[in-house]
Design a protein around this motif. Structure first.
Motif, PDB file in Angstrom:
ATOM      1  N   LEU A   5       0.834  -1.206   0.000  1.00 47.07           N
ATOM      2  CA  LEU A   5       0.000   0.000   0.000  1.00 47.07           C
ATOM      3  C   LEU A   5       0.867   1.253   0.000  1.00 47.07           C
TER       4      LEU A   5
ATOM      5  N   ALA B 187      -6.905  21.774   8.999  1.00 51.96           N
ATOM      6  CA  ALA B 187      -7.282  21.033  10.198  1.00 51.96           C
ATOM      7  C   ALA B 187      -6.138  20.191  10.727  1.00 51.96           C
TER       8      ALA B 187
ATOM      9  N   LEU C 287      -3.635  10.570   6.589  1.00 53.22           N
ATOM     10  CA  LEU C 287      -2.857   9.701   5.715  1.00 53.22           C
ATOM     11  C   LEU C 287      -3.806   8.994   4.766  1.00 53.22           C
ATOM     12  N   ILE C 288      -3.518   9.121   3.477  1.00 51.43           N
ATOM     13  CA  ILE C 288      -4.388   8.575   2.447  1.00 51.43           C
ATOM     14  C   ILE C 288      -3.710   7.365   1.819  1.00 51.43           C
ATOM     15  N   PHE C 289      -4.437   6.267   1.756  1.00 45.29           N
ATOM     16  CA  PHE C 289      -3.915   5.018   1.218  1.00 45.29           C
ATOM     17  C   PHE C 289      -4.328   4.831  -0.231  1.00 45.29           C
ATOM     18  N   GLY C 290      -3.431   4.223  -1.011  1.00 48.15           N
ATOM     19  CA  GLY C 290      -3.814   3.725  -2.319  1.00 48.15           C
ATOM     20  C   GLY C 290      -4.564   2.398  -2.163  1.00 48.15           C
ATOM     21  N   LYS C 291      -5.032   1.873  -3.287  1.00 44.57           N
ATOM     22  CA  LYS C 291      -5.786   0.617  -3.260  1.00 44.57           C
ATOM     23  C   LYS C 291      -4.895  -0.574  -2.944  1.00 44.57           C
ATOM     24  N   GLY C 292      -3.623  -0.417  -3.220  1.00 47.03           N
ATOM     25  CA  GLY C 292      -2.709  -1.518  -2.977  1.00 47.03           C
ATOM     26  C   GLY C 292      -2.394  -2.302  -4.229  1.00 47.03           C
TER      27      GLY C 292
ATOM     28  N   TYR D 217      -6.856   7.412  14.382  1.00 44.97           N
ATOM     29  CA  TYR D 217      -7.489   7.421  13.060  1.00 44.97           C
ATOM     30  C   TYR D 217      -8.479   6.264  12.955  1.00 44.97           C
TER      31      TYR D 217
ATOM     32  N   TYR E  27     -10.319   4.053   9.842  1.00 47.10           N
ATOM     33  CA  TYR E  27     -10.358   3.734   8.423  1.00 47.10           C
ATOM     34  C   TYR E  27     -11.374   2.622   8.207  1.00 47.10           C
TER      35      TYR E  27
ATOM     36  N   GLN F  77     -12.121  -0.573   5.387  1.00 47.82           N
ATOM     37  CA  GLN F  77     -11.527  -1.313   4.265  1.00 47.82           C
ATOM     38  C   GLN F  77     -12.460  -2.420   3.800  1.00 47.82           C
TER      39      GLN F  77
ATOM     40  N   GLN G  52      -9.693  -3.374  -1.723  1.00 49.13           N
ATOM     41  CA  GLN G  52      -9.463  -1.930  -1.652  1.00 49.13           C
ATOM     42  C   GLN G  52      -8.469  -1.607  -0.553  1.00 49.13           C
ATOM     43  N   GLY G  53      -7.827  -0.457  -0.684  1.00 51.57           N
ATOM     44  CA  GLY G  53      -6.996   0.008   0.415  1.00 51.57           C
ATOM     45  C   GLY G  53      -7.857   0.610   1.502  1.00 51.57           C
ATOM     46  N   PRO G  54      -7.294   0.848   2.663  1.00 47.23           N
ATOM     47  CA  PRO G  54      -8.054   1.495   3.735  1.00 47.23           C
ATOM     48  C   PRO G  54      -8.519   2.883   3.303  1.00 47.23           C
TER      49      PRO G  54
ATOM     50  N   PHE H 263      -9.883   6.498   4.452  1.00 51.56           N
ATOM     51  CA  PHE H 263      -9.867   7.379   5.615  1.00 51.56           C
ATOM     52  C   PHE H 263     -11.283   7.807   5.988  1.00 51.56           C
TER      53      PHE H 263
ATOM     54  N   TYR I  22     -10.102  11.498  11.948  1.00 45.39           N
ATOM     55  CA  TYR I  22      -9.023  11.347  12.913  1.00 45.39           C
ATOM     56  C   TYR I  22      -9.100  12.392  14.014  1.00 45.39           C
TER      57      TYR I  22
ATOM     58  N   GLU J 282     -10.604  16.092  11.408  1.00 48.54           N
ATOM     59  CA  GLU J 282     -11.044  15.957  10.024  1.00 48.54           C
ATOM     60  C   GLU J 282     -11.989  14.776   9.893  1.00 48.54           C
TER      61      GLU J 282
ATOM     62  N   LEU K 112     -10.872  -0.245  10.708  1.00 49.26           N
ATOM     63  CA  LEU K 112      -9.527  -0.246  11.273  1.00 49.26           C
ATOM     64  C   LEU K 112      -9.279   1.030  12.062  1.00 49.26           C
TER      65      LEU K 112
END
Lengths: 112, 118
Positions: free
Chosen positions: A87, A96, A100-105, B33, B35, B37, B41-43, B45, B48, B56, B91
């Motif tokens: 990921l 604010a 942390l933004i995740f990709g799909k993997g 945080y 998340y 999932q 797919q990835g987690p 957001f 948090y 946010e 998560l």
């Protein structure tokens, strides 16, 4: 356009192969970058941070290209135990704070 | 074990019911945080907190979702009037903003709560 995009995968490689994953991000103000590893039905775990000068940890090398908004992960001499989803993670700053933004993997399968 | 703890591990509920999940972060971590999932797919957001302040919220977080961290320690995520589309792994992760590498501080994830809405 998604904030973080990764190669779709899956990548199926033999043991010993070298494999590279790519990731692009859309927010030019992003400042921190990471690669996480997620095993099947497990939580993500930090693999390595990505620094501007590039960094290496054993068989793993991470690169950052801010001009192209591009991150890569290179795995040399693949092991069966490297099979997992990788990921790409980008920090997103706003007034604010930080998220942390995740990709799909990208899924990697290493076979013997 | 001083890692991030989430409970329950699994929750099966009927559509329309309310559910609440709990997360206990690593004790010295001030950021927490949430998340979501789904398979393949990835987690994604959700929201948090820094200490007790919710800083946010994602647009993914509809009005049916609410999260709290009343004392800046554990957090709860409540989903009201659950829908089948809420089925996912939820998560929780924590991190610290203290120290020289605050902006590179990694997330430490819990094992997650798997929600199934029937």
């Amino acid at each position: 356009r998604k904030e973080v995009e990764q190669d779709p995968g899956p990548f199926n490689v033999p043991e010993g192969a070298t494999v590279a994953f790519n990731c692009t991000y859309s927010n030019s103000a992003s400042q921190s970058f990471f690669w996480y590893r997620q095993d099947c039905r497990k939580e993500p775990k930090l693999l390595m941070s990505v620094y501007s000068s590039g960094n290496e940890d054993g068989r793993f090398t991470a690169q950052l290209n801010r001009a192209s908004q591009y991150i890569s992960l290179l795995i040399r001499d693949s092991k069966l135990s490297d099979s997992a989803t990788y990921l790409c993670v980008v920090t997103h700053f706003n007034q604010a704070g930080t998220a942390l933004i995740f990709g799909k993997g990208t899924t990697l399968s290493v076979s013997s | 074990d001083t890692g991030v703890s989430q409970n329950p591990r699994h929750k099966i509920t009927k559509r329309g019911q309310n559910v609440t999940f709990r997360c206990d972060p690593i004790s010295e971590h001030n950021r927490l945080y949430w998340y979501r999932q789904t398979l393949g797919q990835g987690p994604e957001f959700l929201t948090y907190f820094q200490n007790e302040a919710q800083l946010e919220k994602s647009r993914l977080l509809s009005d049916r979702f609410s999260a709290e961290r009343p004392k800046g320690s554990f957090s709860t995520l409540e989903i009201q009037r659950t829908e089948q589309g809420d089925s996912a792994m939820y998560l929780c992760a924590s991190s610290s903003t203290e120290g020289p590498s605050a902006y590179n501080s990694p997330l430490h994830f819990g094992n997650g709560t798997r929600l199934t809405v029937t």
